[in-house]
Motif scaffolding. Structure first.
Motif, mmCIF file in Angstrom:
data_model
loop_
_atom_site.group_PDB
_atom_site.id
_atom_site.type_symbol
_atom_site.label_atom_id
_atom_site.label_comp_id
_atom_site.label_asym_id
_atom_site.label_seq_id
_atom_site.Cartn_x
_atom_site.Cartn_y
_atom_site.Cartn_z
ATOM 1 N N ALA A 28 -76.615 26.698 91.111
ATOM 2 C CA ALA A 28 -75.395 27.209 90.356
ATOM 3 C C ALA A 28 -74.130 26.788 90.711
ATOM 4 N N THR A 29 -73.286 26.381 90.113
ATOM 5 C CA THR A 29 -71.880 26.011 90.716
ATOM 6 C C THR A 29 -71.007 27.073 90.916
ATOM 7 N N VAL A 30 -69.919 27.132 91.418
ATOM 8 C CA VAL A 30 -68.803 28.049 91.488
ATOM 9 C C VAL A 30 -68.443 28.505 90.282
ATOM 10 N N ALA A 31 -68.395 27.591 89.471
ATOM 11 C CA ALA A 31 -68.007 28.029 87.721
ATOM 12 C C ALA A 31 -68.862 28.957 87.184
ATOM 13 N N ASP A 32 -70.317 28.606 87.473
ATOM 14 C CA ASP A 32 -71.307 29.519 87.035
ATOM 15 C C ASP A 32 -71.252 30.830 87.490
ATOM 16 N N GLN A 33 -70.945 30.882 88.825
ATOM 17 C CA GLN A 33 -71.050 32.086 89.491
ATOM 18 C C GLN A 33 -69.800 32.941 89.014
ATOM 19 N N VAL A 34 -68.720 32.219 88.808
ATOM 20 C CA VAL A 34 -67.444 32.981 88.179
ATOM 21 C C VAL A 34 -67.643 33.606 86.791
ATOM 22 N N VAL A 35 -68.488 32.630 85.889
ATOM 23 C CA VAL A 35 -68.557 33.182 84.825
ATOM 24 C C VAL A 35 -69.544 34.352 84.699
ATOM 25 N N GLU A 36 -70.579 34.224 85.346
ATOM 26 C CA GLU A 36 -71.657 35.232 85.378
ATOM 27 C C GLU A 36 -70.950 36.662 86.038
ATOM 28 N N ASP B 14 -58.402 41.055 83.959
ATOM 29 C CA ASP B 14 -58.333 41.811 84.930
ATOM 30 C C ASP B 14 -59.694 41.426 85.825
ATOM 31 N N ALA B 15 -60.960 41.145 85.026
ATOM 32 C CA ALA B 15 -62.033 40.725 85.578
ATOM 33 C C ALA B 15 -61.784 39.516 86.463
ATOM 34 N N ILE B 16 -61.252 38.689 86.058
ATOM 35 C CA ILE B 16 -60.845 37.485 86.593
ATOM 36 C C ILE B 16 -59.946 37.671 87.973
ATOM 37 N N ARG B 17 -59.201 38.429 87.854
ATOM 38 C CA ARG B 17 -58.434 38.818 89.177
ATOM 39 C C ARG B 17 -59.440 39.770 90.091
ATOM 40 N N ARG B 18 -60.353 40.606 89.654
ATOM 41 C CA ARG B 18 -61.396 41.127 90.699
ATOM 42 C C ARG B 18 -61.951 40.248 91.245
ATOM 43 N N VAL B 19 -62.891 39.257 90.378
ATOM 44 C CA VAL B 19 -63.633 38.360 90.962
ATOM 45 C C VAL B 19 -62.645 37.128 92.016
ATOM 46 N N ALA B 20 -61.749 37.041 91.703
ATOM 47 C CA ALA B 20 -60.835 36.244 92.466
ATOM 48 C C ALA B 20 -60.709 36.818 93.838
ATOM 49 N N ALA B 21 -60.482 38.065 93.923
ATOM 50 C CA ALA B 21 -60.441 38.954 95.199
ATOM 51 C C ALA B 21 -61.510 38.939 95.760
ATOM 52 N N GLU B 22 -62.779 39.382 95.072
ATOM 53 C CA GLU B 22 -64.029 39.378 95.790
ATOM 54 C C GLU B 22 -64.562 37.978 96.425
ATOM 55 N N MET B 23 -64.094 36.992 95.684
ATOM 56 C CA MET B 23 -64.502 35.676 96.329
ATOM 57 C C MET B 23 -63.530 34.875 97.058
ATOM 58 N N ASP B 24 -62.439 35.586 97.541
ATOM 59 C CA ASP B 24 -61.381 35.354 98.390
ATOM 60 C C ASP B 24 -60.671 33.882 97.917
ATOM 61 N N ARG B 25 -60.478 33.877 96.371
ATOM 62 C CA ARG B 25 -60.009 32.485 95.928
ATOM 63 C C ARG B 25 -58.797 32.938 95.167
ATOM 64 N N VAL C 43 -56.198 33.265 91.808
ATOM 65 C CA VAL C 43 -56.381 33.683 90.509
ATOM 66 C C VAL C 43 -56.412 32.491 89.738
ATOM 67 N N SER C 44 -55.746 31.656 89.990
ATOM 68 C CA SER C 44 -55.658 30.276 89.220
ATOM 69 C C SER C 44 -56.779 29.639 89.416
ATOM 70 N N ALA C 45 -57.301 29.469 90.690
ATOM 71 C CA ALA C 45 -58.535 28.707 90.764
ATOM 72 C C ALA C 45 -59.682 29.258 90.243
ATOM 73 N N THR C 46 -59.792 30.695 90.326
ATOM 74 C CA THR C 46 -61.120 31.477 89.686
ATOM 75 C C THR C 46 -61.008 31.154 88.049
ATOM 76 N N SER C 47 -59.753 31.431 87.658
ATOM 77 C CA SER C 47 -59.516 31.229 86.074
ATOM 78 C C SER C 47 -59.884 29.819 85.593
ATOM 79 N N SER C 48 -59.510 28.859 86.569
ATOM 80 C CA SER C 48 -59.784 27.403 86.181
ATOM 81 C C SER C 48 -61.457 27.295 86.116
#
Length: 177
Positions: A3-11, A27-38, A40-45
């Motif tokens: 699984a790629t990072v993108a797959d993990q983020v989508v999941e 809000d979900a993207i912001r939370r995932v960004a915090a969880e993954m220590d990334r 927000v823009s990288a997580t959104s991408s």
């Protein structure tokens, strides 16, 4: 296949939205960004890249299963595009930056203008039921308060009329003396 990072983020974003732990996709993207220590823009991408890859894979499977029939290329409907742009704008990107990210330079102005109209329609058209109920309750309370104030004003006016009449009588009686 790993699984790629993108797959993990989508999941993870999908799981947060499905469970109701996140109110909005942004809000979900912001939370995932915090969880993954990334960022927000990288997580959104990563999220949108993962979704696009999944959609392309699904389209490729569908075209292969169509017994060799070639499916016409279908562009993204604009509301879907605007929904994908929204988390970027909410994260701080300008509408123009988000438009350039999802379209080429020639389309960016058109996409940005369409997004601005769409966002206005979404915000005006999607009034939260709780907010609407609260506004109606407040209107009812203000109408009741206005009726009470009018009654008080009527009583005060009547009292002043009586005081005026008494004062006139008193002044008239004192002149007669």
């Amino acid at each position: 296949m790993a699984a790629t990072v993108a797959d993990q983020v989508v999941e993870r974003v999908t799981a947060l939205m499905a469970s109701g732990d996140a109110r909005t996709q942004a809000d979900a993207i912001r939370r995932v960004a915090a969880e993954m220590d990334r960022s927000v823009s990288a997580t959104s991408s990563a999220f949108y890249a993962g979704r696009r890859a999944a959609a392309e894979e699904a389209e490729a499977r569908a075209s292969r299963s169509a017994a060799g029939a070639r499916l016409p290329a279908v562009g993204r409907p604009r509301p879907r595009l605007y929904a994908e742009m929204l988390p970027l704008v909410e994260a701080g990107a300008t509408i123009e930056q988000a438009a350039r990210r999802f379209g080429d330079e020639d389309e960016a102005d058109e996409i940005a203008a369409g997004f601005a109209r769409w966002l206005l329609d979404e915000r005006l058209g999607a009034a939260d039921e709780a907010e609407l109920a609260e506004a109606r309750r407040r209107i009812t309370a203000l109408e009741a308060e206005t009726r009470g104030l009018r009654r008080d004003l009527t009583r005060a006016t009547q009292a002043l009329s009586r005081v005026h009449a008494i004062a006139d009588d008193a002044l008239g009686a004192s002149r007669d003396l």
